[in-house]
Design a protein around this motif. Structure first.
Motif, mmCIF file in Angstrom:
data_model
loop_
_atom_site.group_PDB
_atom_site.id
_atom_site.type_symbol
_atom_site.label_atom_id
_atom_site.label_comp_id
_atom_site.label_asym_id
_atom_site.label_seq_id
_atom_site.Cartn_x
_atom_site.Cartn_y
_atom_site.Cartn_z
ATOM 1 N N ILE A 55 0.973 -0.896 0.369
ATOM 2 C CA ILE A 55 0.017 -0.396 0.033
ATOM 3 C C ILE A 55 1.036 1.058 0.240
ATOM 4 C CG2 ILE A 55 -1.917 0.705 0.977
ATOM 5 C CD1 ILE A 55 -3.135 -1.454 1.992
ATOM 6 N N SER A 56 0.394 2.262 -0.662
ATOM 7 C CA SER A 56 1.144 3.366 -1.482
ATOM 8 C C SER A 56 1.470 4.345 1.043
ATOM 9 C CB SER A 56 0.914 4.775 -1.813
ATOM 10 O OG SER A 56 -0.976 5.160 -1.042
ATOM 11 N N SER A 57 2.312 4.546 0.257
ATOM 12 C CA SER A 57 2.354 5.672 1.774
ATOM 13 C C SER A 57 1.440 5.934 2.516
ATOM 14 C CB SER A 57 3.847 6.306 2.034
ATOM 15 O OG SER A 57 5.530 4.726 1.785
ATOM 16 N N GLU A 58 1.547 6.784 1.540
ATOM 17 C CA GLU A 58 0.334 8.127 1.996
ATOM 18 C C GLU A 58 -1.006 7.177 2.605
ATOM 19 O OE1 GLU A 58 -2.317 11.381 -0.807
ATOM 20 O OE2 GLU A 58 -0.050 10.920 -1.110
ATOM 21 N N ALA A 59 -1.424 6.603 1.240
ATOM 22 C CA ALA A 59 -2.571 5.421 1.621
ATOM 23 C C ALA A 59 -2.379 4.556 3.725
ATOM 24 C CB ALA A 59 -3.488 5.185 0.966
ATOM 25 N N ALA A 60 -1.246 4.675 3.775
ATOM 26 C CA ALA A 60 -0.543 3.636 4.933
ATOM 27 C C ALA A 60 -1.009 4.655 6.134
ATOM 28 C CB ALA A 60 0.416 2.679 4.934
ATOM 29 N N ALA A 61 -0.589 6.075 5.501
ATOM 30 C CA ALA A 61 -0.466 6.419 7.169
ATOM 31 C C ALA A 61 -2.216 6.493 7.371
ATOM 32 C CB ALA A 61 -0.242 7.938 6.942
ATOM 33 N N THR A 62 -3.554 6.971 6.747
ATOM 34 C CA THR A 62 -4.578 6.587 7.244
ATOM 35 C C THR A 62 -5.769 5.147 7.593
ATOM 36 O OG1 THR A 62 -5.694 6.423 5.311
ATOM 37 C CG2 THR A 62 -5.023 8.821 5.970
ATOM 38 N N LEU A 63 -4.368 4.058 7.628
ATOM 39 C CA LEU A 63 -5.052 2.733 8.028
ATOM 40 C C LEU A 63 -4.690 3.012 9.499
ATOM 41 C CD1 LEU A 63 -2.827 0.738 5.638
ATOM 42 C CD2 LEU A 63 -5.311 1.191 5.386
ATOM 43 N N GLY A 73 8.209 -4.199 5.492
ATOM 44 C CA GLY A 73 9.102 -3.799 4.846
ATOM 45 C C GLY A 73 8.246 -2.246 4.298
ATOM 46 N N ASP A 74 9.041 -1.431 3.909
ATOM 47 C CA ASP A 74 9.339 -0.233 3.146
ATOM 48 C C ASP A 74 10.057 0.134 2.282
ATOM 49 O OD1 ASP A 74 8.519 2.348 2.560
ATOM 50 O OD2 ASP A 74 8.360 3.357 4.745
ATOM 51 N N ALA A 75 9.120 0.169 0.921
ATOM 52 C CA ALA A 75 10.289 0.499 -0.391
ATOM 53 C C ALA A 75 9.910 0.928 -1.679
ATOM 54 C CB ALA A 75 11.175 -0.834 -0.834
ATOM 55 N N SER A 76 10.335 2.161 -1.762
ATOM 56 C CA SER A 76 9.599 3.062 -3.214
ATOM 57 C C SER A 76 8.553 3.097 -3.235
ATOM 58 C CB SER A 76 9.701 1.986 -4.512
ATOM 59 O OG SER A 76 10.729 1.244 -4.767
ATOM 60 N N GLY A 77 8.202 4.406 -1.515
ATOM 61 C CA GLY A 77 7.134 5.196 -1.266
ATOM 62 C C GLY A 77 5.813 3.978 -1.266
ATOM 63 N N TYR A 78 6.222 2.439 -1.085
ATOM 64 C CA TYR A 78 4.974 1.638 -0.880
ATOM 65 C C TYR A 78 5.603 0.349 0.580
ATOM 66 C CZ TYR A 78 2.741 2.054 -5.138
ATOM 67 O OH TYR A 78 1.833 2.635 -5.837
ATOM 68 N N LYS A 79 4.293 0.514 1.409
ATOM 69 C CA LYS A 79 4.373 0.033 2.566
ATOM 70 C C LYS A 79 3.873 -1.324 2.607
ATOM 71 C CE LYS A 79 4.704 3.722 5.807
ATOM 72 N NZ LYS A 79 5.920 4.072 5.919
ATOM 73 N N GLU A 80 4.956 -2.164 2.243
ATOM 74 C CA GLU A 80 4.639 -4.221 2.973
ATOM 75 C C GLU A 80 4.124 -4.680 3.952
ATOM 76 O OE1 GLU A 80 7.942 -5.956 0.918
ATOM 77 O OE2 GLU A 80 8.081 -4.768 -0.883
ATOM 78 N N TYR A 81 2.690 -5.501 3.803
ATOM 79 C CA TYR A 81 2.345 -6.031 4.634
ATOM 80 C C TYR A 81 2.421 -7.377 4.543
ATOM 81 C CZ TYR A 81 0.618 -1.069 5.617
ATOM 82 O OH TYR A 81 0.364 0.248 6.445
ATOM 83 N N SER A 82 2.283 -7.999 5.649
ATOM 84 C CA SER A 82 2.669 -9.634 6.201
ATOM 85 C C SER A 82 1.592 -10.601 6.779
ATOM 86 C CB SER A 82 3.440 -10.413 5.918
ATOM 87 O OG SER A 82 3.517 -12.020 5.177
ATOM 88 N N ASP A 83 1.029 -11.538 6.552
ATOM 89 C CA ASP A 83 0.072 -12.320 7.503
ATOM 90 C C ASP A 83 -0.481 -11.383 8.368
ATOM 91 O OD1 ASP A 83 -0.221 -14.649 8.880
ATOM 92 O OD2 ASP A 83 1.159 -14.028 11.399
ATOM 93 N N SER A 84 -1.394 -10.698 7.601
ATOM 94 C CA SER A 84 -2.518 -9.701 7.751
ATOM 95 C C SER A 84 -3.873 -10.384 7.811
ATOM 96 C CB SER A 84 -2.182 -7.877 7.109
ATOM 97 O OG SER A 84 -2.492 -8.787 5.893
ATOM 98 N N PHE A 87 -6.721 -8.279 6.132
ATOM 99 C CA PHE A 87 -6.348 -6.502 5.795
ATOM 100 C C PHE A 87 -6.239 -6.864 4.166
ATOM 101 C CE2 PHE A 87 -2.767 -3.519 4.979
ATOM 102 C CZ PHE A 87 -3.977 -2.340 6.028
ATOM 103 N N PRO A 88 -5.950 -7.556 3.139
ATOM 104 C CA PRO A 88 -5.613 -6.603 1.250
ATOM 105 C C PRO A 88 -6.374 -6.048 1.094
ATOM 106 C CG PRO A 88 -3.782 -8.892 2.416
ATOM 107 C CD PRO A 88 -4.688 -8.586 3.539
ATOM 108 N N LEU A 89 -7.967 -7.074 1.312
ATOM 109 C CA LEU A 89 -8.896 -6.775 0.957
ATOM 110 C C LEU A 89 -9.331 -5.488 1.706
ATOM 111 C CD1 LEU A 89 -11.102 -10.448 1.181
ATOM 112 C CD2 LEU A 89 -9.900 -9.714 -0.519
ATOM 113 N N ILE A 90 -8.821 -5.195 2.313
ATOM 114 C CA ILE A 90 -9.642 -3.566 3.020
ATOM 115 C C ILE A 90 -8.545 -2.934 2.182
ATOM 116 C CG2 ILE A 90 -9.816 -2.511 5.383
ATOM 117 C CD1 ILE A 90 -10.145 -5.056 6.408
ATOM 118 N N GLY A 91 -6.768 -3.096 2.596
ATOM 119 C CA GLY A 91 -6.054 -1.914 1.933
ATOM 120 C C GLY A 91 -6.566 -1.786 0.672
#
Length: 657
Positions: A55-63, A73-84, A87-91
Motif C-alpha cells: 500500500i502506498s505510504s500516503e494511504a498507509a498513514a490513514t490505516l 517492509g518499506d520500499a519505493s513509497g510503498y509499505k508492505e504487509y504480511s500475515d495480515s 487486511f489485503p482486501l481492505i487495503g
C-alpha cells in the motif's frame, strides 16, 4: 401469468401467519446462502493474497494502528504487509474508484474491529471456517423448518379440497352408479389435487426466497465487475434464445418418435390379445411375422425417441462451446493481459453467475407447475360447481317400510356421458316377492336397481314406494328401507367386524356373528388368522368372490331393510357354494321384497317376476315361464347368457348318462 383457478385455490390456504412464516423462512434461507457465498469469496480472497499486500505510504498513514504490527517492509513509497488476514482486501479497496468496493472495504474493516482474529492469517482462516460451519448448520435448520411449515399448510389445503370433493360426491347421484364408477372423481381427488399441492410447494420455495437469492447473486456479480457481468449475462441470454430455436427440430423429432412408438406399442398389445384367435384358425406363422414386424418398428421408433430426447446436437455443442470459450477468454484476458481483475475476482464472478442459473430454473419450474395446477384447479372447481342431482325437499316426509309395491312411472335416465340407460320405463314391482332384472345392457339393469334406494334420480318420471314419490321422502328413511349387495362394492379394506357392522356401535360382535351365521360366513371366518378381526379387502386378506358375497349379505341382514337388492356373482361356483348362497338368499328374503340381477338360470326360474330390458326400454314384465313363451329376446338371452353349455359351466362330458 394468468392462473385464475390456481389463485382461487391459493385463497383456500388456512388463514393466519403460517403462509407468511413459510415465505419469511424462504427469505432467511436465501440470505443465509448469500452469506455463505460472501464467506466463500472472503476465503478465496484470503487464499489468493496470503495476507500479503503493498500500500502506498500516503494511504498507509490513514490505516488503523493495528496494521503497524503487520508491516514488514518499506520500499519505493510503498509499505508492505504480511500475515495480515483479510487486511489485503481492505487495503486494496479502501480507496478504489468503485464505490461498491470502497463500501465493502469499510464494512470489512468494521468486521475486523468486531472480530480481531481476522487480522492474521490463521485467525482469519479459522474464523471463516467456523462462521461457514455455523451458517451451514443454521441454513439446514431454517430449510428444515421451511419445508415443515410448507408441507403442513400445503397438506391442509389438499385435505380441504379433498373434503369438498368428498362432500360433493354425496350430493351427486351419478357417481353412485356402479357402471359409471368413480374413476373420473378419483382422478380429480388424487392427480388434480396433487398438481395444486406440488405447485404450491414450488411457489413457496421460489417466492420470495429464490427471488431474493437471484437478486443477491446478481448484486454480487455486478459489484464485482459491472461491465463483465453485463456482457456475460447478455451472452448467456443470447445463447439460450439461439439454442431454443435450434432445438425446436429436435423437440419435433422427439414428439414424432414418441407418437410412432406409442402406436406400435398399441399394435403389440393387440397382437398379444389375438392369441386365442390365432390358435383357433391356425395362423401362428402369420401372427409371428406380424408380431416381429411390429416389434421391429417399435424398436426403431424407440431408438429415435431416446436419441432425440435431451439430445445435444453438434450445432448446439459448438454454440455452447463457443460461448464458454468466449466467456473464459474474456475473463482470462482481463486477468492476464489487462490485469483489471484478480483470479479471486474471476472465481467470485463465475460462481455468482453460475449460481444465478439455479433461481432462474426454479422460476421456470414454478411457471410450469402453476400452469398444470391451474388446469387441475379449473377441473376441481368445475366439479365442485356441478348442481347436485339429489335434493331433499323442505318438509320431506318419513318413508315407512314397503307394504304394497314399487312403481316406476315413465322413468327416463341418462348417464353423465349422455347414454340412454332407461327410456320411458313404467312398471310395478309387487311387495313381498322376488323379482329379477334381465337384459343385455348391465348399465341399464344396475341403473334401475340404484333408483330404488335413490342413489340416483331419473331425469324424467317418478319412482314411488306405496304411492309415495321418493323425492318427497327423506333420504335417510328411503335408504333405511333398502339394502344393496352389488359386485362393485362387496367388501372394503378393514376387519370383517367393520365390514359387516360398518362401525355402528349398535352392531356388537354378537350381532355380527349372528348375521355371519345366517349368511354361512361364520364358518370360514373362524378359520381366518384373526377371526372377525382379520383385515380383508383389496389391501387385506384374500377372500374368494363367494365369501365376499356372504360378507355383504350378512351386512345387509344387519341393516334390516324391507327391500333387498342383490347382484349375483358373475363367476361360476361349485354346487356346495350354490346351495349355501341360495339358502342365505332364501333366509334374507323372508318378509322382504327382493330385486335380483341374476347370473344363474336357476335364479331366474325361481323368481316370481321377470323384468326384461332392451336398450333401456321395457320389453316385458311377467313370470319366467310366460315371458319365455312370449319373448324371443328373453329366450335369446337365456340361451346366450344363462345356458350352462354356452357359458362353459358344464362340459358335454359331464352329463353323459
Amino acid at each position: 401469468m394468468q392462473a385464475e383457478a390456481y389463485l382461487r385455490a391459493k385463497k383456500l390456504l388456512a388463514a393466519g401467519r403460517t403462509p407468511l412464516l413459510a415465505r419469511a423462512l424462504g427469505v432467511i434461507e436465501a440470505l443465509l446462502i448469500l452469506l455463505l457465498l460472501i464467506l466463500a469469496a472472503l476465503f478465496v480472497g484470503l487464499m489468493a493474497s496470503r495476507g500479503e499486500v503493498s500500500i502506498s505510504s500516503e494511504a498507509a498513514a490513514t490505516l488503523p494502528t493495528w496494521t503497524l504490527s503487520r508491516q514488514v517492509g518499506d520500499a519505493s513509497g510503498y509499505k508492505e504487509y504480511s500475515d495480515s488476514g483479510l487486511f489485503p482486501l481492505i487495503g486494496s479497496n479502501l480507496y478504489s474508484p468503485n464505490p461498491v468496493h470502497r463500501l465493502g472495504a469499510r464494512l470489512l474493516n468494521g468486521l475486523t474491529r468486531v472480530l480481531p482474529p481476522l487480522r492474521n492469517n490463521i485467525g482469519a482462516l479459522t474464523t471463516l471456517l467456523a462462521l461457514g460451519l455455523a451458517l451451514i448448520l443454521l441454513l439446514s435448520l431454517v430449510t428444515q423448518a421451511r419445508r415443515s411449515v410448507t408441507a403442513t399448510i400445503v397438506a391442509d389445503l389438499a385435505t380441504n379440497l379433498r373434503n369438498q370433493i368428498h362432500r360433493q360426491m354425496y350430493r351427486l347421484g351419478q357417481s353412485s352408479l356402479p357402471t359409471e364408477g368413480v374413476g373420473p372423481v378419483v382422478n380429480i381427488w388424487t392427480r388434480e389435487v396433487n398438481d395444486i399441492r406440488d405447485a404450491l410447494i414450488v411457489d413457496f420455495h421460489v417466492i420470495p426466497g429464490m427471488i431474493v437469492l437471484g437478486v443477491g447473486l446478481a448484486a454480487i456479480a455486478l459489484s464485482t465487475s459491472p461491465i463483465l457481468t453485463t456482457f456475460l449475462a447478455s451472452l448467456g441470454l443470447l445463447v439460450y434464445l439461439i439454442s431454443r430455436t435450434m432445438n425446436r427440430d429436435a423437440r419435433t423429432a422427439y414428439d414424432v418418435a414418441l407418437r410412432d412408438a406409442s402406436v406400435q406399442l398399441c399394435l403389440l398389445h393387440e397382437d398379444l390379445g389375438l392369441l386365442r384367435t390365432v390358435r383357433t384358425y391356425g395362423v401362428e406363422d402369420y401372427d409371428r411375422q406380424r408380431f416381429d414386424d411390429h416389434l421391429e418398428r417399435y424398436r426403431t421408433a424407440d431408438v429415435r425417441r431416446m436419441l432425440a430426447h435431451h439430445n445435444l446436437t453438434t450445432a448446439s455443442a459448438l454454440l455452447y462451446g463457443a460461448a464458454l470459450a468466449t466467456a473464459l477468454g474474456l475473463l482470462g484476458y482481463n486477468v492476464l493481459v489487462k490485469d483489471r481483475i484478480s483470479i479471486a475476482t474471476m472465481l467470485i464472478l463465475i460462481a455468482s453467475l453460475a449460481g444465478l442459473a439455479f433461481p432462474i430454473l426454479q422460476w421456470v419450474k414454478m411457471r410450469q407447475a402453476v400452469r398444470h395446477a391451474n388446469r387441475s384447479a379449473a377441473e376441481i372447481f368445475e366439479f365442485l360447481a356441478r348442481s347436485p342431482e339429489l335434493h331433499q325437499h323442505v318438509g320431506a316426509e318419513f318413508l315407512p317400510p314397503l307394504r304394497e309395491n314399487i312403481v316406476l312411472d315413465d322413468v327416463t335416465l341418462e348417464s353423465r356421458s349422455g347414454r340412454l340407460l332407461l327410456d320411458h320405463v313404467s312398471l310395478e314391482i309387487p311387495a313381498g316377492g322376488r323379482t329379477v332384472v334381465v337384459g343385455v345392457d348391465e348399465d341399464s339393469k344396475l341403473a334401475l336397481a340404484c333408483l330404488i334406494p335413490r342413489l340416483i334420480d331419473p331425469q324424467a318420471g317418478r319412482v314411488l314406494i306405496d304411492g309415495r314419490d321418493l323425492r318427497e321422502m327423506t333420504l335417510e328413511s328411503v335408504r333405511a328401507q333398502a339394502a344393496t349387495v352389488l359386485q362393485a362394492d362387496l367388501v372394503f379394506t378393514d376387519s370383517i367386524l367393520v365390514n359387516i357392522g360398518l362401525g355402528d356401535p349398535r352392531n356388537t360382535l354378537q350381532r355380527v356373528i349372528e348375521a355371519a351365521k345366517l349368511s354361512h360366513a361364520h364358518y370360514f371366518i373362524q378359520d381366518l388368522p384373526h377371526g372377525y378381526d382379520t383385515v380383508i379387502g383389496p389391501l387385506g386378506h384374500y377372500l374368494r368372490p363367494d365369501e365376499q358375497l356372504r360378507i355383504a349379505l350378512a351386512r345387509a341382514f344387519l341393516h334390516d331393510p324391507s327391500i333387498l337388492i342383490v347382484e349375483e356373482l358373475p363367476t361360476a361356483v361349485d354346487d356346495e357354494v350354490k346351495l349355501l348362497l341360495d339358502d342365505t338368499l332364501s333366509r334374507l328374503s323372508a318378509g322382504r321384497t327382493v330385486l335380483v340381477i341374476p347370473h344363474r338360470l336357476s335364479t331366474i326360474r325361481s323368481a316370481d317376476t321377470v323384468i326384461l330390458l332392451n336398450n333401456g326400454r321395457l320389453e316385458g314384465v311377467a313370470t319366467p315361464s310366460k315371458l319365455q313363451a312370449e319373448s324371443k329376446l328373453f329366450r335369446h338371452i337365456l340361451y346366450t347368457e344363462f345356458n350352462e353349455y354356452a357359458t362353459g359351466d358344464i362340459e358335454a362330458g359331464q352329463v353323459a348318462g
